[in-house]
Design an enzyme around this catalytic site. Structure first.
Site, PDB file in Angstrom:
ATOM      1  N   TYR A 111       0.843  -1.200   0.000  1.00 12.45           N
ATOM      2  CA  TYR A 111       0.000   0.000   0.000  1.00 12.45           C
ATOM      3  C   TYR A 111       0.878   1.251   0.000  1.00 12.45           C
ATOM      4  CZ  TYR A 111      -4.352   2.541   0.711  1.00 12.45           C
ATOM      5  OH  TYR A 111      -5.444   3.376   0.550  1.00 12.45           O
ATOM      6  N   LYS A 170      -3.656   8.295   3.418  1.00  9.32           N
ATOM      7  CA  LYS A 170      -4.967   7.985   3.981  1.00  9.32           C
ATOM      8  C   LYS A 170      -5.014   8.271   5.481  1.00  9.32           C
ATOM      9  CE  LYS A 170      -7.290   6.410   0.374  1.00  9.32           C
ATOM     10  NZ  LYS A 170      -8.536   7.051  -0.130  1.00  9.32           N
TER      11      LYS A 170
END
Length: 275
Positions: A176, A183
């Site tokens: 990720y 995020k």
């Protein structure tokens, strides 16, 4: 004392929760940003919001995307369809200017866009370029702040603003990479916006779906392995779908979530609870 058991009406063999909810959002108007195709999370949200009675405005990224989004807008009878590239000066303001001119107010905002350059997304966080990190933050996080600022004067008490996050904001998820810090910043932004807009009666949430096979997700390296791991580890033993995310969003937008704000709401079949 004993009580006689009362018969319970059986559920239909194929039960759709939506059939018992009806027009709970009738009369509400909202903007959904991020529809790319019929598999996108934003479209799952838009379709359910419309099914529950909301009137919608949608955006599309550019002319290439328009041919995919326009049929979807027609399918759900969206009232407004507008171009929006948050990296182009003036386009975000133009969207809210049109909403103000044609609707006069806004009941909810759904922000479902994210981006990081491929070379930065596929590399280590420590190797991320300054330009790539800035672009990822601009598109994925700051754009929510900008939209919230423009939406604030259009929202009445009871309004809601939502953005889309992912479990990688809270825990390290393989591959990720740079989107994890981005995020995380988005979830922190959600809490601060909730604090600042609470006095006006506007609620703010981050929704965190599990891995979904969307076009955006396909840019993550080894995504199929991420999906397989999610299925293996989640208590439900499956992935969620965009309709389930849409139902959760509808609940948050509606009055049932009036006592909640600033939260990150997981819709991931329980995956985030597992070590």
């Amino acid at each position: 004392m004993t009580f006689a058991a009362r018969p319970i009406d059986p559920l239909p063999k194929v039960w759709d929760p939506d059939t018992r909810i009806g027009d709970m959002l009738k009369g509400k108007r909202g903007l959904v940003v991020g529809v790319a195709n019929e598999h996108s999370i934003a479209f799952g949200c838009a379709a359910k919001l419309r099914a529950f009675g909301a009137e919608l405005a949608l955006t599309y990224l550019n002319e290439k995307a328009h041919k995919y989004v326009q049929p979807l807008a027609e399918q759900i009878q969206a009232s407004l369809l507008m171009p929006l590239d948050v990296e182009k000066p003036g386009e975000t303001a133009a969207v809210f200017d049109r909403i103000k001119a044609e609707w006069g107010h806004l009941d909810f905002l759904i922000h479902s866009i994210a981006y990081a350059p491929r070379e930065d997304l596929h590399g280590r966080v420590i190797d991320c370029s300054e330009a790539g990190f800035a672009q990822a933050m601009r598109v994925s996080c700051y754009s929510f702040i900008e939209m919230a600022r423009l939406a604030e004067p259009l929202m009445r008490p009871g309004g809601a603003m939502l953005t889309m996050s992912y479990y990688g904001a809270d825990k390290v998820v393989s591959n990720y990479n740079v989107m994890g810090p981005v995020k995380a910043a988005l979830e922190a932004t959600t809490r601060y916006l909730a604090a600042e807009l609470g006095e006006a009666g506007v609620r703010v949430y981050a929704v965190s779906p599990g891995p979904l096979k969307t076009r955006a997700a396909s840019g993550i390296a080894a995504f199929d392995e991420l999906v397989a791991d999610a299925v293996a580890r989640s208590p439900a033993g499956r992935l969620v779908d965009i309709a389930e995310v849409g139902r959760t969003v509808a609940f948050l937008v509606g009055g049932g979530a009036s006592g909640m704000t600033g939260d990150t709401i997981y819709v991931d079949a329980g995956l985030h609870n597992m070590a």
